[in-house]
Scaffold this motif. Structure first.
Motif: not given
Ligand SMILES: Cc1cc2nc3c(=O)[nH]c(=O)nc-3n(C[C@H](O)[C@H](O)[C@H](O)COP(=O)(O)OP(=O)(O)OC[C@H]3O[C@@H](n4cnc5c(N)ncnc54)[C@H](O)[C@@H]3O)c2cc1C
Length: 327
Positions: A114, A120, A166
């Motif tokens: 999710a 963002r 991705d």
């Molecule tokens: C250095 C770096 C490189 C990256 N490279 C890639 C890449 O190559 N490809 C790629 O796809 N991603 C990439 N990412 C992004 C990474 O995949 C995301 O950080 C990760 O998937 C987000 O998951 P999270 O659960 O930690 O999200 P969070 O950080 O917890 O949340 C991200 C956003 O989603 C919202 N959110 C989270 N869960 C929910 C929910 N259940 N319902 C509604 N809103 C929600 C949050 O409010 C926030 O706005 C990268 C990130 C970093 C920091």
């Protein structure tokens, strides 16, 4: 970082009602899954919430279940779990591959599906507290006169961010549905309809209303005779978002395409479905010439910025390559 209060939610209902309560109190609250993306925005002072509602404490919301011809993937399933789930990998390989292409092993261990879909934009102007860009309430999208080398060539207009996920192009190519819980109850919609173009609203990337959270993604198993492919081009081999990516799912019989889905990542503010190319391919043999033509159709209407013209040729070639690998 501005100080904030963390609240561990115990249920979806509690998370939704907390969001509602804080909204009524005119406080800023956000949900987090792994926090791998949102906490960085907080550290950079781009987001300054009063409350962070931790969803990872909700039991069972990370389940991955095969059910009714598809997979139900809980919002909290991590990218690593999706990449490594052996049955899912066997039946939805392009999704496992796409999850495995995201970020780094550490981020995939923490990051949820999710969060990956709702992350963002990774635009340097949006992520910098020095720029009050259009998406943060300012007047300008700085990419137009600034450095837009990794930005949108399709669907821009007001704002040239690209959708960073991705997994989203792969999920849209697979025809996934998204389940949302909110104050009015639950609803399900095609994931394709979840994303919002800047021409509709340049301040948001998806249709989530205040108080709503994503709870599940349902992914149907492709019809027999289908093959899929996910391919991503990035600047460096680690930790990097797609410059251009493509997800293709082609169902064919006797060498003729019955149905094709072609979805591009890294080129538009939403996962970009190349509907014209899909239509062109229906009933045709998928050979080199038709794959090349489909690539050209997919990029019709592209409007690059001064720094990202190169993306057009790259995307055409990737569509061609993806299609030829899907037969
Ligand atoms: C250095 C770096 C490189 C990256 N490279 C890639 C890449 O190559 N490809 C790629 O796809 N991603 C990439 N990412 C992004 C990474 O995949 C995301 O950080 C990760 O998937 C987000 O998951 P999270 O659960 O930690 O999200 P969070 O950080 O917890 O949340 C991200 C956003 O989603 C919202 N959110 C989270 N869960 C929910 C929910 N259940 N319902 C509604 N809103 C929600 C949050 O409010 C926030 O706005 C990268 C990130 C970093 C920091």
């Amino acid at each position: 970082m501005k100080s904030f209060e963390n609240i561990d939610a115990r249920s979806v209902k509690e998370a939704v009602s907390l969001l509602q309560k804080f909204q009524q109190q005119k406080k800023v609250a956000a949900v987090v899954g792994g926090g791998s993306e949102y906490l960085q925005l907080m550290k950079d002072q781009v987001m300054t919430p009063d409350y962070v509602i931790n969803l990872k404490t909700i039991p069972g919301l990370n389940a991955i279940r095969e059910e009714r011809g598809g997979f139900r993937i809980g919002a909290l399933a991590t990218l690593a779990e999706i990449e490594e789930h052996s049955v899912l990998r066997e039946k939805l390989l392009i999704l496992s591959d796409a999850a495995g292409e995201a970020a780094s092993p550490q981020i995939r261990n923490a990051g949820t599906i999710a969060g990956n879909i709702c992350q963002r934009p990774f635009c340097w102007y949006f992520r910098s507290s020095h720029f009050n860009c259009l998406r943060k309430g300012g007047q300008v999208c700085y990419t137009v006169t600034g450095d837009g080398r990794f930005h949108a060539i399709l669907g821009g207009g007001a704002s040239y961010i690209v959708h960073p996920s991705d997994t989203a192009p792969a999920l849209v190519a697979l025809g996934a549905q998204i389940k949302i819980a909110g104050p009015a109850g639950e609803k399900t919609m095609p994931l394709e309809k979840f994303f919002v173009l800047p021409s509709v609203d340049f301040k948001r990337e998806n249709v989530l209303n205040p108080g709503e959270i994503v709870t599940e993604i349902y992914v149907p198993i492709p019809k027999p005779g289908s093959k899929g492919f996910y391919h991503k081009v990035r600047e460096r081999l680690a930790w990097d978002h797609a410059i251009v990516s493509v997800a293709t799912v082609v169902q064919s019989s006797g060498g003729v395409v019955r149905e094709a889905r072609v979805v591009l990542g890294g080129v538009a503010p939403i996962p970009w479905r190349a509907a014209g190319a899909e239509e062109f391919l229906r009933g045709k043999k998928l050979d080199e010439a038709n794959a090349q033509k489909a690539g050209e159709i997919a990029l019709e209407g592209a409007k690059p910025l001064k720094d990202n013209v190169y993306k057009i040729a790259m995307a055409k070639l990737l569509v061609q390559r993806g299609l030829l690998a899907s037969v």
